[in-house]
Design an enzyme around this catalytic site. Structure first.
Site, PDB file in Angstrom:
ATOM      1  N   CYS A   1      -2.417 -30.047   7.011  1.00 10.67           N
ATOM      2  CA  CYS A   1      -2.608 -30.464   5.621  1.00 10.67           C
ATOM      3  C   CYS A   1      -4.073 -30.606   5.231  1.00 10.67           C
ATOM      4  O   CYS A   1      -4.398 -30.596   4.048  1.00 10.67           O
ATOM      5  CB  CYS A   1      -1.893 -31.789   5.361  1.00 10.67           C
ATOM      6  SG  CYS A   1      -0.097 -31.689   5.478  1.00 10.67           S
TER       7      CYS A   1
ATOM      8  N   GLN B   1       6.678 -34.886  10.809  1.00 10.71           N
ATOM      9  CA  GLN B   1       6.010 -35.788   9.880  1.00 10.71           C
ATOM     10  C   GLN B   1       6.983 -36.818   9.312  1.00 10.71           C
ATOM     11  O   GLN B   1       6.603 -37.964   9.038  1.00 10.71           O
ATOM     12  CB  GLN B   1       5.355 -34.983   8.760  1.00 10.71           C
ATOM     13  CG  GLN B   1       6.314 -34.123   7.973  1.00 10.71           C
ATOM     14  CD  GLN B   1       5.608 -33.317   6.896  1.00 10.71           C
ATOM     15  OE1 GLN B   1       4.716 -33.818   6.232  1.00 10.71           O
ATOM     16  NE2 GLN B   1       6.013 -32.073   6.729  1.00 10.71           N
TER      17      GLN B   1
ATOM     18  N   ARG C   1       6.114 -37.207 -12.864  1.00 16.62           N
ATOM     19  CA  ARG C   1       7.420 -37.477 -13.478  1.00 16.62           C
ATOM     20  C   ARG C   1       7.292 -38.718 -14.359  1.00 16.62           C
ATOM     21  O   ARG C   1       7.267 -39.841 -13.874  1.00 16.62           O
ATOM     22  CB  ARG C   1       8.476 -37.686 -12.392  1.00 16.62           C
ATOM     23  CG  ARG C   1       8.784 -36.429 -11.593  1.00 16.62           C
ATOM     24  CD  ARG C   1       9.949 -36.657 -10.632  1.00 16.62           C
ATOM     25  NE  ARG C   1      10.394 -35.417 -10.037  1.00 16.62           N
ATOM     26  CZ  ARG C   1       9.974 -34.952  -8.855  1.00 16.62           C
ATOM     27  NH1 ARG C   1       9.097 -35.660  -8.146  1.00 16.62           N
ATOM     28  NH2 ARG C   1      10.429 -33.821  -8.373  1.00 16.62           N
TER      29      ARG C   1
ATOM     30  N   SER D   1       5.211 -36.489  -0.557  1.00 14.50           N
ATOM     31  CA  SER D   1       4.501 -35.514  -1.389  1.00 14.50           C
ATOM     32  C   SER D   1       5.438 -34.395  -1.804  1.00 14.50           C
ATOM     33  O   SER D   1       6.408 -34.072  -1.112  1.00 14.50           O
ATOM     34  CB  SER D   1       3.307 -34.946  -0.629  1.00 14.50           C
ATOM     35  OG  SER D   1       3.719 -34.389   0.609  1.00 14.50           O
TER      36      SER D   1
ATOM     37  N   HIS E   1       1.502 -31.191  -3.426  1.00 18.98           N
ATOM     38  CA  HIS E   1       0.737 -30.959  -2.192  1.00 18.98           C
ATOM     39  C   HIS E   1       0.873 -29.500  -1.749  1.00 18.98           C
ATOM     40  O   HIS E   1       1.637 -29.193  -0.836  1.00 18.98           O
ATOM     41  CB  HIS E   1       1.272 -31.917  -1.127  1.00 18.98           C
ATOM     42  CG  HIS E   1       0.521 -31.909   0.170  1.00 18.98           C
ATOM     43  ND1 HIS E   1      -0.718 -31.300   0.351  1.00 18.98           N
ATOM     44  CD2 HIS E   1       0.843 -32.456   1.379  1.00 18.98           C
ATOM     45  CE1 HIS E   1      -1.101 -31.471   1.608  1.00 18.98           C
ATOM     46  NE2 HIS E   1      -0.183 -32.164   2.249  1.00 18.98           N
TER      47      HIS E   1
ATOM     48  N   CYS F   1      -4.275 -37.183   6.464  1.00 20.20           N
ATOM     49  CA  CYS F   1      -3.508 -37.057   7.702  1.00 20.20           C
ATOM     50  C   CYS F   1      -3.068 -35.611   7.869  1.00 20.20           C
ATOM     51  O   CYS F   1      -2.906 -34.873   6.887  1.00 20.20           O
ATOM     52  CB  CYS F   1      -2.305 -37.980   7.680  1.00 20.20           C
ATOM     53  SG  CYS F   1      -1.122 -37.655   6.352  1.00 20.20           S
TER      54      CYS F   1
ATOM     55  N   GLY G   1      -0.822 -32.656  10.593  1.00 18.74           N
ATOM     56  CA  GLY G   1       0.104 -32.423  11.687  1.00 18.74           C
ATOM     57  C   GLY G   1      -0.597 -32.427  13.032  1.00 18.74           C
ATOM     58  O   GLY G   1      -1.724 -31.964  13.162  1.00 18.74           O
TER      59      GLY G   1
END
Length: 380
Positions: free
Chosen positions: A89, A154, A209, A235, A336, A366, A368
């Site tokens: 990420c 995750q 939203r 995300s 994301h 953060c 993986g």
């Protein structure tokens, strides 16, 4: 003052998976931000030393070194190389680090860092499915000897973090709702408008939203029975691209460039690969030490909202101010697009520092495998 300077940064709007950017080829998403960056900075594109793009699941339309494909799809000079990297990420934040390191080493003067991801075209973890294995770890005897049969995902990590830090589902949902509220306010006030390059007529992020509520979130099923993590506190899967020009002090003078900021400090750390998402905690401490700053010196923080417990645990451990963290919402609301998010976040961080006439911003993500990048930028 010697250093690596941020000249400008741009991004596409972030599209929902299956949304209005779903039909755009990743190369064209990347080409759009590269073209805009060259135009905005006024550089001769032939002078660029390298193009470094982040991208995960590099297969199908994202294969064959998509950084190079994006550059060529933009009609830019064939003489400029490109490379695609995968730091999970944090890939495009790592691209910024590699660009800055190239400049600071004295071997490069102009480097473009960015990323692209089309999660509508290439689903998340599609590379696992292609390999026809349940995950990248299960076949390794060395891995099993070290970690046994522990689940490495995750989602599992997010559940473990919520449990370890005592974060109940309601608290996670309150955090997610605030992310949507902040993102909607940022959109309405036009804070993102100057950052966004229109692609396919899309000029606004599709993720926020406005009609969500704690009551609606409470109706969602957790990702595992009895768990605290639902889609509402994670995300969003998204499409998008981003790009940033990093220049040396010599290039700034030679080409008459006007820097917006400089890279004050950067780092990357490893952490527990089972918890997976706690790396921003030690990364923050390390990058502050490298920058010679304290937490109170930092005006704004960006901590990627992979999941709500990631940011809440980070705040609990570091003392980072909620009021100064993700002030325009985060990936829970904005989405994301994995390979592009790092520079998307840094673009917003830079713009918000300017809007507030503030000086220091800290970004961490953060990643993986129990990794995390952290960067301190200084507005000029």
């Amino acid at each position: 003052m010697a250093g690596a300077y941020i000249i400008d940064a741009v991004r596409t709007a972030v599209g929902r998976r299956g949304g209005r950017l779903a039909g755009e080829h990743p190369a064209d998403l990347g080409a759009a931000v590269l073209t805009a960056l060259v135009e905005r900075t006024g550089i001769d594109p032939a002078e660029v030393d390298d193009v470094i793009f982040g991208c995960l699941d590099q297969l199908g339309t994202q294969s064959a070194n998509v950084a190079r494909t994006c550059w060529l799809a933009a009609g830019l000079p064939e003489t400029v190389p490109g490379v695609t990297i995968d730091r999970q990420c944090g890939s495009s934040q790592q691209a910024v680090h590699f660009a800055a390191q190239g400049v600071l080493s004295g071997t490069q003067d102009l480097v473009i860092a960015g990323g692209v991801q089309s999660m509508s075209t290439v689903p998340m973890q599609a590379s696992w499915q292609t390999a026809e294995v349940p995950d990248p770890f299960s076949g390794s005897t060395g891995w099993r000897a070290r970690f046994g049969d522990e689940e490495i995902t995750q989602f599992h990590g997010a559940e473990l973090i919520a449990e370890k830090w005592g974060l109940e589902r309601r608290r996670l949902e309150e955090f997610a709702l605030e992310s949507h509220r902040r993102a909607a306010a940022a959109v309405d006030s036009g804070r993102f408008a100057a950052q966004i390059v229109a692609v396919g007529g899309v000029t606004a992020d599709e993720g926020p939203r406005r009609d969500t509520s704690l009551e609606k979130m409470a109706t969602l099923q957790p990702l595992r029975p009895g768990g605290r993590i639902t889609a509402a506190v994670a995300s969003q899967l998204s499409d998008g691209a981003s790009a940033m020009l990093i220049a040396s002090e010599d290039a700034v003078r030679r080409y008459g460039l006007k820097p917006r900021a400089r890279i004050r400090a950067l780092t990357v750390v490893g952490d527990d690969p089972v918890l997976m998402l706690t790396g921003p905690i030690p990364a923050t401490r390390k990058v502050l030490d490298r920058a010679g700053l304290g937490l109170a010196d930092v005006d704004l923080f960006e901590v990627n909202e992979a999941f709500a417990p990631v940011v809440l645990a980070w705040q609990a451990e570091t003392g980072g101010s909620p009021e100064r963290t993700n002030v325009n919402g985060g990936a829970i609301a904005l989405g994301h697009p994995l390979g592009a998010t790092g520079v998307r976040i840094m673009t917003d961080l830079l713009s918000e520092l300017e809007r507030r006439d503030a000086r220091f911003g800290l970004q961490t993500m953060c990643e993986g495998g129990g990794l995390a990048n952290a960067t301190v930028i200084e507005r000029l």
